[in-house]
Design a protein around this motif. Structure first.
Motif, PDB file in Angstrom:
ATOM      1  N   PHE A 156     -13.144  47.475 -11.139  1.00 18.24           N
ATOM      2  CA  PHE A 156     -13.920  47.772 -12.351  1.00 18.24           C
ATOM      3  C   PHE A 156     -15.125  46.843 -12.453  1.00 18.24           C
ATOM      4  N   TYR A 190     -27.018  44.993 -11.711  1.00 24.24           N
ATOM      5  CA  TYR A 190     -25.636  44.584 -11.435  1.00 24.24           C
ATOM      6  C   TYR A 190     -24.912  45.691 -10.639  1.00 24.24           C
ATOM      7  N   ARG A 191     -24.732  45.464  -9.346  1.00 22.27           N
ATOM      8  CA  ARG A 191     -24.085  46.403  -8.412  1.00 22.27           C
ATOM      9  C   ARG A 191     -24.742  47.786  -8.392  1.00 22.27           C
ATOM     10  N   LYS A 221      -7.647  34.293  -4.029  1.00 18.51           N
ATOM     11  CA  LYS A 221      -7.594  35.270  -5.134  1.00 18.51           C
ATOM     12  C   LYS A 221      -7.495  36.716  -4.681  1.00 18.51           C
ATOM     13  N   PRO A 240     -12.558  33.890 -22.190  1.00 17.45           N
ATOM     14  CA  PRO A 240     -13.596  33.633 -21.182  1.00 17.45           C
ATOM     15  C   PRO A 240     -14.738  34.641 -21.342  1.00 17.45           C
ATOM     16  N   GLN A 295      -5.469  38.636  -8.842  1.00 16.04           N
ATOM     17  CA  GLN A 295      -6.777  38.989  -9.399  1.00 16.04           C
ATOM     18  C   GLN A 295      -6.663  40.426  -9.922  1.00 16.04           C
ATOM     19  N   PRO A 296      -6.358  40.561 -11.222  1.00 10.32           N
ATOM     20  CA  PRO A 296      -6.051  41.902 -11.739  1.00 10.32           C
ATOM     21  C   PRO A 296      -7.249  42.858 -11.809  1.00 10.32           C
ATOM     22  N   LEU A 297      -8.420  42.387 -11.393  1.00 10.96           N
ATOM     23  CA  LEU A 297      -9.575  43.292 -11.316  1.00 10.96           C
ATOM     24  C   LEU A 297      -9.457  44.189 -10.078  1.00 10.96           C
ATOM     25  N   TYR A 333     -20.517  34.740  -6.873  1.00 11.19           N
ATOM     26  CA  TYR A 333     -20.791  33.318  -7.093  1.00 11.19           C
ATOM     27  C   TYR A 333     -22.268  33.019  -7.323  1.00 11.19           C
ATOM     28  N   PRO A 368     -14.936  39.227 -18.875  1.00 14.05           N
ATOM     29  CA  PRO A 368     -14.295  39.592 -17.608  1.00 14.05           C
ATOM     30  C   PRO A 368     -13.259  40.703 -17.805  1.00 14.05           C
ATOM     31  N   ASN A 420     -17.531  44.437 -14.785  1.00  9.17           N
ATOM     32  CA  ASN A 420     -17.325  43.614 -15.982  1.00  9.17           C
ATOM     33  C   ASN A 420     -18.210  44.155 -17.099  1.00  9.17           C
ATOM     34  N   ARG A 456     -12.069  32.794  -2.169  1.00  9.74           N
ATOM     35  CA  ARG A 456     -11.794  34.245  -2.091  1.00  9.74           C
ATOM     36  C   ARG A 456     -10.417  34.517  -1.500  1.00  9.74           C
ATOM     37  N   GLU A 485      -5.395  41.480 -17.690  1.00  8.53           N
ATOM     38  CA  GLU A 485      -4.283  40.519 -17.754  1.00  8.53           C
ATOM     39  C   GLU A 485      -3.654  40.520 -19.145  1.00  8.53           C
ATOM     40  N   LYS A 511      -0.877  42.760 -14.894  1.00  7.22           N
ATOM     41  CA  LYS A 511      -0.765  42.025 -13.616  1.00  7.22           C
ATOM     42  C   LYS A 511       0.486  42.490 -12.886  1.00  7.22           C
ATOM     43  N   SER A 571     -13.122  44.405  -6.191  1.00 11.12           N
ATOM     44  CA  SER A 571     -13.110  44.612  -7.640  1.00 11.12           C
ATOM     45  C   SER A 571     -13.128  46.113  -7.918  1.00 11.12           C
TER      46      SER A 571
HETATM   47  N1  EPU Z   1      -9.729  36.044 -15.284  1.00  4.79           N
HETATM   48  C1  EPU Z   1      -8.633  36.110 -16.120  1.00  4.79           C
HETATM   49  N2  EPU Z   1      -7.431  36.440 -15.595  1.00  4.79           N
HETATM   50  C2  EPU Z   1      -7.273  36.673 -14.274  1.00  4.79           C
HETATM   51  C3  EPU Z   1      -8.385  36.593 -13.405  1.00  4.79           C
HETATM   52  C4  EPU Z   1      -9.612  36.271 -13.943  1.00  4.79           C
HETATM   53  O1  EPU Z   1      -8.720  35.878 -17.315  1.00  4.79           O
HETATM   54  O2  EPU Z   1      -6.148  36.953 -13.863  1.00  4.79           O
HETATM   55  C5  EPU Z   1     -11.019  35.683 -15.864  1.00  4.79           C
HETATM   56  C6  EPU Z   1     -11.306  34.223 -15.667  1.00  4.79           C
HETATM   57  O3  EPU Z   1     -11.806  33.689 -16.870  1.00  4.79           O
HETATM   58  C7  EPU Z   1     -12.412  34.211 -14.629  1.00  4.79           C
HETATM   59  C8  EPU Z   1     -13.106  35.499 -14.935  1.00  4.79           C
HETATM   60  O4  EPU Z   1     -12.041  36.417 -15.261  1.00  4.79           O
HETATM   61  O5  EPU Z   1     -13.207  33.092 -14.778  1.00  4.79           O
HETATM   62  C9  EPU Z   1     -13.914  36.099 -13.838  1.00  4.79           C
HETATM   63  O6  EPU Z   1     -13.153  36.122 -12.645  1.00  4.79           O
HETATM   64  P1  EPU Z   1     -13.861  35.843 -11.250  1.00  4.79           P
HETATM   65  O7  EPU Z   1     -14.771  34.695 -11.337  1.00  4.79           O
HETATM   66  O8  EPU Z   1     -12.798  35.868 -10.241  1.00  4.79           O
HETATM   67  O9  EPU Z   1     -14.848  37.020 -11.024  1.00  4.79           O
HETATM   68  P2  EPU Z   1     -14.725  38.555 -11.376  1.00  4.79           P
HETATM   69  O10 EPU Z   1     -15.561  38.823 -12.559  1.00  4.79           O
HETATM   70  O11 EPU Z   1     -13.328  38.948 -11.415  1.00  4.79           O
HETATM   71  C10 EPU Z   1     -16.823  39.132  -9.922  1.00  4.79           C
HETATM   72  C11 EPU Z   1     -17.207  40.169  -8.908  1.00  4.79           C
HETATM   73  C12 EPU Z   1     -16.576  39.836  -7.564  1.00  4.79           C
HETATM   74  C13 EPU Z   1     -17.093  38.479  -7.134  1.00  4.79           C
HETATM   75  C14 EPU Z   1     -16.684  37.456  -8.203  1.00  4.79           C
HETATM   76  C15 EPU Z   1     -17.214  36.062  -7.925  1.00  4.79           C
HETATM   77  C16 EPU Z   1     -17.477  42.174 -10.229  1.00  4.79           C
HETATM   78  C17 EPU Z   1     -16.950  43.510 -10.606  1.00  4.79           C
HETATM   79  N3  EPU Z   1     -16.751  41.469  -9.383  1.00  4.79           N
HETATM   80  O12 EPU Z   1     -15.415  39.204 -10.085  1.00  4.79           O
HETATM   81  O13 EPU Z   1     -17.038  40.793  -6.632  1.00  4.79           O
HETATM   82  O14 EPU Z   1     -16.530  38.110  -5.880  1.00  4.79           O
HETATM   83  O15 EPU Z   1     -17.230  37.857  -9.479  1.00  4.79           O
HETATM   84  O16 EPU Z   1     -18.582  36.019  -8.138  1.00  4.79           O
HETATM   85  O17 EPU Z   1     -18.566  41.795 -10.694  1.00  4.79           O
HETATM   86  C18 EPU Z   1     -16.498  42.890  -5.628  1.00  4.79           C
HETATM   87  O18 EPU Z   1     -17.577  43.275  -6.031  1.00  4.79           O
HETATM   88  O19 EPU Z   1     -15.689  43.645  -5.012  1.00  4.79           O
HETATM   89  C19 EPU Z   1     -16.110  41.519  -5.885  1.00  4.79           C
HETATM   90  C20 EPU Z   1     -14.983  41.002  -5.441  1.00  4.79           C
END
Ligand code: EPU
Length: 345
Positions: free
Chosen positions: A240, A160-161, A226, A268, A303-305, A127, A279, A242, A223, A285, A290, A238
């Motif tokens: 993978f 980044y990480r 998701k 997105p 949260q498919p990540l 965030y 993302p 991004n 959190r 997805e 998923k 997560s």
């Molecule tokens: N999205 C989809 N489909 C889905 C889910 C997400 O299209 O089913 C798209 C949406 O557009 C969404 C975007 O993916 O806006 C990004 O998703 P999200 O904001 O949930 O963040 P993320 O990129 O999936 C990253 C970090 C997380 C951190 C969140 C919030 C990485 C690898 N992961 O996730 O960190 O909590 O942002 O800032 O950078 C972690 O490191 O373990 C972790 C959870």
């Protein structure tokens, strides 16, 4: 105190709950233990572990797993703005403490699993905030020179990480404590990942009246919706990173996405300098993953990540099999090779 356990079952020490063993598990609870430890007697290699929340053990580990269980949280005597946390302090306990003191800094990082030591290695982030934004100092045991060192975060090449702890310095330092800088000045960071939208559900709509505790509670709410509850389902957050790609490459992806979803569809993305971050969750997805399973391993529905140990009995091979399938499918469809964020051991 130094505790040594040979042939140690690591399943309770990694959030993916992989049933693997290490030749020796060593737990230390004070800085002096690292000086007292008979380093030459340890099975090699030595792997330093934090909360085990960003790791995938792919097989038994032939060496020593070392955990620093220093759990003191010490605000500087001159005020609470510099806080030194032992490497073994649960990072979210530190976030909770800061919010309870009405101090700003880590509130957006609330509920990230893991310990303070790892926060400085991994540059954890969420965030719109990263650990590097609040790191003021790092103390570590240098396994090469066998002495303590104080490391300036400015020398850690945070990205980044990632940091030098994951590259040139890999395997060299055992972090014993981390000092964070907090602030009494309100510094709400709201423009990322739906934080502002989630906050508007609160009665405290006026930005001036926000507190670190309100933001912490909001982030925790987002959190929890998701991400899987680590108490219930094993995962390593997560799975993978991004990917960041060129604008030309992104245009190709937009074309594919419009063919798949219609002309009005919007992909997105985030602009990063003159490149684009797409993302990985979106691509996963789009490829229909998923909820997809491979034995006990599953791509998490919400949260498919995240890849989860859905049955509690997933094997490392099932996790890496699913990982490879996701990587191959996305490479074929979008020409992007996803890289795991989770460290494979
Ligand atoms: N999205 C989809 N489909 C889905 C889910 C997400 O299209 O089913 C798209 C949406 O557009 C969404 C975007 O993916 O806006 C990004 O998703 P999200 O904001 O949930 O963040 P993320 O990129 O999936 C990253 C970090 C997380 C951190 C969140 C919030 C990485 C690898 N992961 O996730 O960190 O909590 O942002 O800032 O950078 C972690 O490191 O373990 C972790 C959870």
């Amino acid at each position: 105190m130094i505790t040594r356990t040979p042939s140690y079952d690591l399943s309770s020490r990694n959030t993916f709950r992989m049933k693997v063993k290490c030749a020796l598990y060593v737990e230390v609870t004070a800085e002096a233990d690292l000086q007292a430890l008979d380093w030459d007697s340890l099975p090699q290699p030595v792997f330093v572990m934090g909360g085990g929340s960003n790791l995938l053990f792919t097989k038994d580990f032939p060496g020593t797993v070392l955990h620093v269980g220093i759990t003191s949280l010490c605000p500087a005597p001159t005020g609470h703005l510099l806080v030194t946390c032992g490497a073994g302090v649960v990072f979210d306990d530190f976030c909770a403490w800061a919010a309870s003191q009405n101090l700003w800094g880590p509130e957006n990082l609330s509920l990230i699993p893991g310990e303070c030591g790892a926060s400085a290695v991994q540059n954890i982030g969420a965030y719109g905030v990263e650990a590097k934004d609040i790191l003021a100092g790092i103390r570590a045991w240098d396994m090469k020179e066998r002495r303590f060192v104080d490391i300036d975060p400015a020398d850690c090449e945070y990205g980044y990480r990632t940091s030098r702890f994951k590259t040139q310095w890999k395997g060299r330092y055992v972090i014993t404590s981390v000092t964070y800088r907090l602030s009494k000045e309100p510094k709400p960071i709201l423009d990322y990942g739906g934080v502002r939208k989630a906050l508007s559900c609160h009665s405290e709509l006026v930005e001036e009246s926000l507190t670190p505790q309100i933001i912490r509670d909001t982030i925790i709410g987002i959190r929890r919706k998701k991400l899987p509850d680590p108490e219930e389902i094993g995962s390593a957050g997560s799975f993978f990173c991004n990917p960041v790609i060129s604008r030309e490459h992104f245009e190709k992806i937009v074309k594919t996405a419009k063919e798949d979803n219609g002309a009005d569809y919007e992909v997105p993305h985030y602009v990063v300098g003159n490149q684009i971050k797409v993302p990985a969750a979106w691509m996963i997805e789009q490829c229909g993953f998923k909820g997809a399973t491979n034995g006990g391993a599953q791509v998490y529905q919400n949260q498919p990540l995240v890849i989860v140990n859905a049955t509690g009995n997933a094997t490392p091979e099932e996790i890496t099999g699913l990982e490879q399938k996701v990587i191959d499918t996305i490479a074929a469809k979008y020409g992007i090779t996803l890289h795991p964020e989770v460290e494979h051991i």
